[in-house]
Motif scaffolding. Structure first.
Motif, PDB file in Angstrom:
ATOM      1  N   GLY A  25       0.798  -1.215   0.000  1.00  0.00           N
ATOM      2  CA  GLY A  25       0.000   0.000   0.000  1.00  0.00           C
ATOM      3  C   GLY A  25       0.829   1.262   0.000  1.00  0.00           C
ATOM      4  O   GLY A  25       0.408   2.286   0.550  1.00  0.00           O
ATOM      5  N   LEU A  26       2.000   1.219  -0.633  1.00  0.00           N
ATOM      6  CA  LEU A  26       2.900   2.366  -0.666  1.00  0.00           C
ATOM      7  C   LEU A  26       2.736   3.114  -1.983  1.00  0.00           C
ATOM      8  O   LEU A  26       3.021   2.579  -3.048  1.00  0.00           O
ATOM      9  CB  LEU A  26       4.349   1.902  -0.501  1.00  0.00           C
ATOM     10  CG  LEU A  26       4.661   1.179   0.821  1.00  0.00           C
ATOM     11  CD1 LEU A  26       6.085   0.622   0.784  1.00  0.00           C
ATOM     12  CD2 LEU A  26       4.481   2.127   2.007  1.00  0.00           C
ATOM     13  N   ALA A  27       2.294   4.331  -1.902  1.00  0.00           N
ATOM     14  CA  ALA A  27       2.102   5.146  -3.097  1.00  0.00           C
ATOM     15  C   ALA A  27       3.448   5.606  -3.646  1.00  0.00           C
ATOM     16  O   ALA A  27       4.427   5.747  -2.911  1.00  0.00           O
ATOM     17  CB  ALA A  27       1.234   6.357  -2.769  1.00  0.00           C
ATOM     18  N   TYR A  28       3.491   5.844  -4.938  1.00  0.00           N
ATOM     19  CA  TYR A  28       4.719   6.327  -5.564  1.00  0.00           C
ATOM     20  C   TYR A  28       4.363   7.083  -6.831  1.00  0.00           C
ATOM     21  O   TYR A  28       3.274   6.929  -7.392  1.00  0.00           O
ATOM     22  CB  TYR A  28       5.670   5.167  -5.888  1.00  0.00           C
ATOM     23  CG  TYR A  28       5.103   4.159  -6.872  1.00  0.00           C
ATOM     24  CD1 TYR A  28       5.256   4.316  -8.247  1.00  0.00           C
ATOM     25  CD2 TYR A  28       4.410   3.037  -6.407  1.00  0.00           C
ATOM     26  CE1 TYR A  28       4.738   3.389  -9.146  1.00  0.00           C
ATOM     27  CE2 TYR A  28       3.882   2.104  -7.295  1.00  0.00           C
ATOM     28  CZ  TYR A  28       4.056   2.291  -8.655  1.00  0.00           C
ATOM     29  OH  TYR A  28       3.535   1.371  -9.535  1.00  0.00           O
ATOM     30  N   GLU A  29       5.306   7.890  -7.253  1.00  0.00           N
ATOM     31  CA  GLU A  29       5.171   8.614  -8.522  1.00  0.00           C
ATOM     32  C   GLU A  29       5.904   7.816  -9.594  1.00  0.00           C
ATOM     33  O   GLU A  29       7.124   7.629  -9.500  1.00  0.00           O
ATOM     34  CB  GLU A  29       5.782   9.998  -8.382  1.00  0.00           C
ATOM     35  CG  GLU A  29       5.717  10.853  -9.632  1.00  0.00           C
ATOM     36  CD  GLU A  29       6.397  12.182  -9.389  1.00  0.00           C
ATOM     37  OE1 GLU A  29       7.585  12.303  -9.765  1.00  0.00           O
ATOM     38  OE2 GLU A  29       5.753  13.080  -8.808  1.00  0.00           O
ATOM     39  N   PRO A  30       5.190   7.319 -10.609  1.00  0.00           N
ATOM     40  CA  PRO A  30       5.872   6.521 -11.642  1.00  0.00           C
ATOM     41  C   PRO A  30       6.607   7.398 -12.645  1.00  0.00           C
ATOM     42  O   PRO A  30       6.116   8.456 -13.040  1.00  0.00           O
ATOM     43  CB  PRO A  30       4.720   5.769 -12.309  1.00  0.00           C
ATOM     44  CG  PRO A  30       3.532   6.653 -12.117  1.00  0.00           C
ATOM     45  CD  PRO A  30       3.738   7.386 -10.820  1.00  0.00           C
ATOM     46  N   HIS A  31       7.783   6.941 -13.033  1.00  0.00           N
ATOM     47  CA  HIS A  31       8.545   7.572 -14.101  1.00  0.00           C
ATOM     48  C   HIS A  31       8.833   6.478 -15.118  1.00  0.00           C
ATOM     49  O   HIS A  31       9.475   5.476 -14.794  1.00  0.00           O
ATOM     50  CB  HIS A  31       9.847   8.178 -13.568  1.00  0.00           C
ATOM     51  CG  HIS A  31       9.642   9.398 -12.733  1.00  0.00           C
ATOM     52  ND1 HIS A  31       9.948  10.669 -13.170  1.00  0.00           N
ATOM     53  CD2 HIS A  31       9.120   9.547 -11.484  1.00  0.00           C
ATOM     54  CE1 HIS A  31       9.642  11.555 -12.228  1.00  0.00           C
ATOM     55  NE2 HIS A  31       9.139  10.880 -11.192  1.00  0.00           N
ATOM     56  N   TYR A  32       8.352   6.677 -16.333  1.00  0.00           N
ATOM     57  CA  TYR A  32       8.424   5.621 -17.344  1.00  0.00           C
ATOM     58  C   TYR A  32       9.690   5.779 -18.185  1.00  0.00           C
ATOM     59  O   TYR A  32       9.935   6.842 -18.756  1.00  0.00           O
ATOM     60  CB  TYR A  32       7.167   5.641 -18.210  1.00  0.00           C
ATOM     61  CG  TYR A  32       5.914   5.493 -17.377  1.00  0.00           C
ATOM     62  CD1 TYR A  32       5.627   4.296 -16.730  1.00  0.00           C
ATOM     63  CD2 TYR A  32       5.051   6.576 -17.192  1.00  0.00           C
ATOM     64  CE1 TYR A  32       4.503   4.160 -15.930  1.00  0.00           C
ATOM     65  CE2 TYR A  32       3.918   6.449 -16.399  1.00  0.00           C
ATOM     66  CZ  TYR A  32       3.653   5.246 -15.767  1.00  0.00           C
ATOM     67  OH  TYR A  32       2.550   5.120 -14.969  1.00  0.00           O
ATOM     68  N   VAL A  33      10.460   4.702 -18.215  1.00  0.00           N
ATOM     69  CA  VAL A  33      11.731   4.687 -18.935  1.00  0.00           C
ATOM     70  C   VAL A  33      11.634   3.604 -20.006  1.00  0.00           C
ATOM     71  O   VAL A  33      11.571   2.412 -19.687  1.00  0.00           O
ATOM     72  CB  VAL A  33      12.910   4.402 -17.982  1.00  0.00           C
ATOM     73  CG1 VAL A  33      14.226   4.397 -18.741  1.00  0.00           C
ATOM     74  CG2 VAL A  33      12.942   5.420 -16.844  1.00  0.00           C
ATOM     75  N   SER A  34      11.618   4.008 -21.259  1.00  0.00           N
ATOM     76  CA  SER A  34      11.454   3.050 -22.355  1.00  0.00           C
ATOM     77  C   SER A  34      12.778   2.360 -22.663  1.00  0.00           C
ATOM     78  O   SER A  34      13.758   3.015 -23.057  1.00  0.00           O
ATOM     79  CB  SER A  34      10.937   3.762 -23.607  1.00  0.00           C
ATOM     80  OG  SER A  34      10.953   2.872 -24.712  1.00  0.00           O
ATOM     81  N   LEU A  35      12.789   1.044 -22.504  1.00  0.00           N
ATOM     82  CA  LEU A  35      13.984   0.282 -22.865  1.00  0.00           C
ATOM     83  C   LEU A  35      14.181   0.227 -24.380  1.00  0.00           C
ATOM     84  O   LEU A  35      15.304   0.412 -24.859  1.00  0.00           O
ATOM     85  CB  LEU A  35      13.911  -1.125 -22.264  1.00  0.00           C
ATOM     86  CG  LEU A  35      13.881  -1.189 -20.730  1.00  0.00           C
ATOM     87  CD1 LEU A  35      13.777  -2.629 -20.267  1.00  0.00           C
ATOM     88  CD2 LEU A  35      15.122  -0.523 -20.132  1.00  0.00           C
ATOM     89  N   PRO A  36      13.124  -0.020 -25.187  1.00  0.00           N
ATOM     90  CA  PRO A  36      13.329  -0.034 -26.637  1.00  0.00           C
ATOM     91  C   PRO A  36      13.861   1.283 -27.195  1.00  0.00           C
ATOM     92  O   PRO A  36      14.629   1.302 -28.151  1.00  0.00           O
ATOM     93  CB  PRO A  36      11.930  -0.338 -27.192  1.00  0.00           C
ATOM     94  CG  PRO A  36      11.241  -1.055 -26.090  1.00  0.00           C
ATOM     95  CD  PRO A  36      11.751  -0.426 -24.829  1.00  0.00           C
ATOM     96  N   LYS A  37      13.461   2.387 -26.568  1.00  0.00           N
ATOM     97  CA  LYS A  37      13.940   3.699 -27.015  1.00  0.00           C
ATOM     98  C   LYS A  37      15.289   4.070 -26.394  1.00  0.00           C
ATOM     99  O   LYS A  37      15.789   5.180 -26.598  1.00  0.00           O
ATOM    100  CB  LYS A  37      12.901   4.779 -26.683  1.00  0.00           C
ATOM    101  CG  LYS A  37      11.601   4.646 -27.457  1.00  0.00           C
ATOM    102  CD  LYS A  37      10.619   5.724 -27.046  1.00  0.00           C
ATOM    103  CE  LYS A  37       9.297   5.558 -27.791  1.00  0.00           C
ATOM    104  NZ  LYS A  37       8.296   6.586 -27.351  1.00  0.00           N
ATOM    105  N   MET A  38      15.848   3.155 -25.606  1.00  0.00           N
ATOM    106  CA  MET A  38      17.155   3.333 -24.972  1.00  0.00           C
ATOM    107  C   MET A  38      17.187   4.503 -23.993  1.00  0.00           C
ATOM    108  O   MET A  38      18.221   5.130 -23.768  1.00  0.00           O
ATOM    109  CB  MET A  38      18.246   3.519 -26.040  1.00  0.00           C
ATOM    110  CG  MET A  38      18.352   2.373 -27.032  1.00  0.00           C
ATOM    111  SD  MET A  38      18.848   0.807 -26.249  1.00  0.00           S
ATOM    112  CE  MET A  38      20.547   1.115 -25.873  1.00  0.00           C
TER     113      MET A  38
END
Length: 214
Positions: A25-38
């Protein structure tokens, strides 16, 4: 928000941390890092994680890498609900199950390994799939036998309690499905996976639910 998770929807190790955070139940701010886009090689991300891998958890300004180590950090910092047993023998068992997946299976079938097989050795799609199937079969067979032999599993890998072992297992089953590797030959694993997927923490963090999947 003080807690940030750098994640990619198809990353098995990122999936592990999404499950652990949701289960606690721990909230977090997601940061999306695309592996295909390196994007994991971008200077901005390298400054945060010199290893240039996912996931990365930032909690109160401190950074944590390597998913299993981070799960143990979370369990020690936010003990309830627990993901690591208190008893020393049970703890060793949960770590062993987790490491069968995290140290024996996942590294051999990581996307960067499959890409290297193609680039360095000229492996085509059929060859890389055969490589994947070989190692996932070896891993799941060994894990199934270990679970059967120890008789410590129940609804989940360790009795009827969700632990780090389940959090490692579920993403590996998802990964296997991507490469057309069924778990039908492993009834204990298949049963545990099914019961995990009845829980919100697993169901709501799966790859196809993530905003960066679209």
């Amino acid at each position: 928000m003080q807690r940030r998770l750098y994640t990619f929807f198809r990353s098995s190790t990122s999936f592990r941390l999404r499950i652990a955070l949701a289960y606690k139940g721990l909230a977090y701010e997601p940061h999306y890092v695309s592996l295909p886009k390196m994007e994991h090689r971008a200077p901005e991300y390298c400054a945060l994680n010199p290893q240039q891998l996912l996931p990365l958890l930032v909690d109160d300004a401190d950074s944590y890498i390597q998913s299993m180590a981070t799960i143990e950090y979370l369990d020690e910092s936010y003990p309830e609900p627990s993901l690591i047993p208190k008893d020393i023998r049970s703890r060793a068992y949960v770590r062993a199950v987790s490491q069968i997946i995290g140290c024996e299976m996942h590294p051999l079938n990581n996307v960067r390994v499959l890409k290297h097989l193609k680039a360095q050795f000229g492996a085509d799609e059929t060859a890389t799939k055969a490589w994947y199937a070989h190692w996932v079969t070896e891993g799941f067979r060994g894990l199934e036998d270990y679970l059967a032999d120890t008789k410590l599993h129940g609804a989940f890998c360790f009795g009827d309690s969700v632990t780090m072992a389940d959090i490692c297992l579920v993403p590996q089953v998802f990964n296997a499905a991507r490469f057309d590797c069924s778990v039908d030959d492993y009834p204990i694993i298949k049963g545990i996976f099914g019961r995990c997927m009845e829980l919100d923490a697993f169901r709501n963090t799966q790859p196809n639910t993530q905003p960066d999947a679209f």
